[in-house]
Motif scaffolding. Structure first.
Motif, PDB file in Angstrom:
ATOM      1  N   GLY A   1       0.928  -1.252   0.038  1.00 24.80           N
ATOM      2  CA  GLY A   1       0.003  -0.150  -0.072  1.00 24.80           C
ATOM      3  C   GLY A   1       0.986   1.167   0.010  1.00 24.80           C
ATOM      4  N   VAL A   2       0.482   2.232  -0.228  1.00 27.05           N
ATOM      5  CA  VAL A   2       0.936   3.758  -0.353  1.00 27.05           C
ATOM      6  C   VAL A   2       0.324   4.636   0.431  1.00 27.05           C
ATOM      7  CG1 VAL A   2       2.037   3.315  -2.370  1.00 27.05           C
ATOM      8  CG2 VAL A   2      -0.071   4.235  -2.257  1.00 27.05           C
ATOM      9  N   ASN A   3       1.029   5.546   1.046  1.00 32.13           N
ATOM     10  CA  ASN A   3       0.449   6.575   2.063  1.00 32.13           C
ATOM     11  C   ASN A   3       0.579   7.903   1.199  1.00 32.13           C
ATOM     12  OD1 ASN A   3      -0.135   4.910   3.844  1.00 32.13           O
ATOM     13  ND2 ASN A   3       2.079   5.336   4.874  1.00 32.13           N
ATOM     14  N   VAL A   4       0.848   7.942  -0.069  1.00 34.97           N
ATOM     15  CA  VAL A   4       1.162   9.405  -0.746  1.00 34.97           C
ATOM     16  C   VAL A   4       0.132   9.091  -2.109  1.00 34.97           C
ATOM     17  CG1 VAL A   4       3.346   9.983   0.210  1.00 34.97           C
ATOM     18  CG2 VAL A   4       3.031   8.335  -2.025  1.00 34.97           C
ATOM     19  N   SER A   5      -0.029  10.162  -2.763  1.00 29.31           N
ATOM     20  CA  SER A   5      -0.965  10.220  -3.905  1.00 29.31           C
ATOM     21  C   SER A   5       0.215   9.774  -5.320  1.00 29.31           C
ATOM     22  CB  SER A   5      -1.412  11.482  -4.060  1.00 29.31           C
ATOM     23  OG  SER A   5      -2.162  11.735  -5.498  1.00 29.31           O
ATOM     24  N   VAL A   6      -0.189   8.430  -5.474  1.00 30.48           N
ATOM     25  CA  VAL A   6       0.540   7.969  -6.749  1.00 30.48           C
ATOM     26  C   VAL A   6      -0.205   7.031  -7.498  1.00 30.48           C
ATOM     27  CG1 VAL A   6       2.941   8.167  -5.963  1.00 30.48           C
ATOM     28  CG2 VAL A   6       1.766   6.092  -5.511  1.00 30.48           C
ATOM     29  N   ASP A   7      -0.197   6.854  -8.732  1.00 28.76           N
ATOM     30  CA  ASP A   7      -0.984   6.070  -9.411  1.00 28.76           C
ATOM     31  C   ASP A   7      -0.211   4.792  -9.799  1.00 28.76           C
ATOM     32  OD1 ASP A   7      -2.803   4.540 -11.005  1.00 28.76           O
ATOM     33  OD2 ASP A   7      -2.697   6.330 -12.646  1.00 28.76           O
ATOM     34  N   LEU A   8      -0.466   3.793  -9.124  1.00 31.70           N
ATOM     35  CA  LEU A   8       0.172   2.312  -9.226  1.00 31.70           C
ATOM     36  C   LEU A   8      -0.032   1.443 -10.578  1.00 31.70           C
ATOM     37  CD1 LEU A   8      -0.118   0.970  -5.529  1.00 31.70           C
ATOM     38  CD2 LEU A   8       1.965   2.123  -6.620  1.00 31.70           C
ATOM     39  N   ARG A   9      -0.825   2.081 -11.284  1.00 31.68           N
ATOM     40  CA  ARG A   9      -1.073   1.530 -12.517  1.00 31.68           C
ATOM     41  C   ARG A   9      -0.160   1.825 -13.661  1.00 31.68           C
ATOM     42  NH1 ARG A   9      -6.896   3.263 -13.331  1.00 31.68           N
ATOM     43  NH2 ARG A   9      -6.030   5.294 -12.518  1.00 31.68           N
ATOM     44  N   ASP A  10       0.529   3.240 -13.283  1.00 37.66           N
ATOM     45  CA  ASP A  10       1.487   3.748 -13.979  1.00 37.66           C
ATOM     46  C   ASP A  10       2.899   2.934 -14.149  1.00 37.66           C
ATOM     47  OD1 ASP A  10       3.660   5.361 -15.494  1.00 37.66           O
ATOM     48  OD2 ASP A  10       2.780   7.369 -14.718  1.00 37.66           O
TER      49      ASP A  10
ATOM     50  N   GLN B   1       8.456   1.682 -11.677  1.00 34.44           N
ATOM     51  CA  GLN B   1       9.851   1.682 -12.257  1.00 34.44           C
ATOM     52  C   GLN B   1      10.713   2.559 -10.884  1.00 34.44           C
ATOM     53  OE1 GLN B   1      10.324   2.606 -16.059  1.00 34.44           O
ATOM     54  NE2 GLN B   1      10.271   0.878 -16.801  1.00 34.44           N
ATOM     55  N   LYS B   2       9.932   3.646 -10.581  1.00 38.97           N
ATOM     56  CA  LYS B   2      10.555   4.544  -9.456  1.00 38.97           C
ATOM     57  C   LYS B   2      10.679   3.741  -8.333  1.00 38.97           C
ATOM     58  CE  LYS B   2      12.051   8.587  -7.953  1.00 38.97           C
ATOM     59  NZ  LYS B   2      13.424   8.881  -8.092  1.00 38.97           N
ATOM     60  N   ILE B   3       9.528   3.230  -7.972  1.00 41.71           N
ATOM     61  CA  ILE B   3       9.539   2.456  -6.610  1.00 41.71           C
ATOM     62  C   ILE B   3      10.516   1.398  -6.592  1.00 41.71           C
ATOM     63  CG2 ILE B   3       7.940   0.953  -5.303  1.00 41.71           C
ATOM     64  CD1 ILE B   3       5.842   2.682  -6.176  1.00 41.71           C
ATOM     65  N   GLU B   4      10.637   0.581  -7.717  1.00 46.96           N
ATOM     66  CA  GLU B   4      11.687  -0.492  -7.856  1.00 46.96           C
ATOM     67  C   GLU B   4      12.933   0.143  -7.651  1.00 46.96           C
ATOM     68  OE1 GLU B   4      10.830  -2.110 -11.701  1.00 46.96           O
ATOM     69  OE2 GLU B   4       9.187  -3.498 -10.943  1.00 46.96           O
ATOM     70  N   SER B   5      13.431   1.276  -8.153  1.00 47.85           N
ATOM     71  CA  SER B   5      14.497   1.743  -8.189  1.00 47.85           C
ATOM     72  C   SER B   5      15.037   2.121  -6.680  1.00 47.85           C
ATOM     73  CB  SER B   5      14.534   3.067  -9.178  1.00 47.85           C
ATOM     74  OG  SER B   5      15.871   3.509  -9.165  1.00 47.85           O
TER      75      SER B   5
ATOM     76  N   GLN C   1       5.797   3.939 -15.072  1.00 44.94           N
ATOM     77  CA  GLN C   1       7.100   4.673 -14.611  1.00 44.94           C
ATOM     78  C   GLN C   1       6.994   4.898 -13.150  1.00 44.94           C
ATOM     79  OE1 GLN C   1       6.405   8.405 -16.883  1.00 44.94           O
ATOM     80  NE2 GLN C   1       7.588   7.643 -18.430  1.00 44.94           N
ATOM     81  N   VAL C   2       5.638   4.855 -12.434  1.00 43.03           N
ATOM     82  CA  VAL C   2       5.991   4.741 -11.088  1.00 43.03           C
ATOM     83  C   VAL C   2       5.953   3.549 -10.246  1.00 43.03           C
ATOM     84  CG1 VAL C   2       4.272   5.128  -9.050  1.00 43.03           C
ATOM     85  CG2 VAL C   2       3.920   6.577 -11.101  1.00 43.03           C
TER      86      VAL C   2
END
Length: 133
Positions: free
Chosen positions: A33-42, A47-51, A44-45
């Motif tokens: 889960g996330v506590n910030v406003s991000v679209d986990l369907r994107d 990839q950023k989390i993975e990085s 690029q998002v």
């Protein structure tokens, strides 16, 4: 992130007659889960989390190796890895290994550049990113 699988492999390369321990890590995990406003369907998002996750793992491993060196405790069995890859070269190092060799060995950590996220845990847009709420 929740790690569900991790695999590591030790290897040795030589540079100027000195061993360099290579730690290769492959990992797979879930976003709970996330506590910030991000679209986990994107993608690029993701990839950023993975990085960011890879960098965190790398930092933790480096920190642990430094602590082991400080304590002069070859808990990762780097000496054994050197012996298995280069028995003749290990004979030159083993007498000094516990006193000096281990603490001075270079270590290169590589976390798989494509850490895989199996499930995001969420199928819709996160609550925080929906302007209608």
């Amino acid at each position: 992130m929740q790690t569900i699988r991790a695999k590591s492999k030790l290897d040795v390369k030589w540079k100027h007659g000195r061993p360099i321990i290579l730690i290769n890590i492959e990992t797979e995990g879930n976003i709970n889960g996330v506590n910030v406003s991000v679209d986990l369907r994107d993608p690029q998002v993701i990839q950023k989390i993975e990085s960011l996750w890879e960098k965190q793992i790398e930092q933790e491993v480096i920190k642990t190796v430094k602590r082991a060196k400080k304590d002069k405790s070859d808990i990762f069995r780097f000496g054994r890895t050197i012996y298995e890859h280069s028995p003749k070269k290990w004979k030159e190092l083993k007498g000094d290994w516990n006193v000096k060799g281990f603490t001075e060995v270079d270590v290169d950590v590589n976390v798989n550049a494509n850490a895989f996220i199996r499930r995001t845990g969420l199928r819709n847009q996160p609550f925080l990113s929906n302007p209608n709420r």
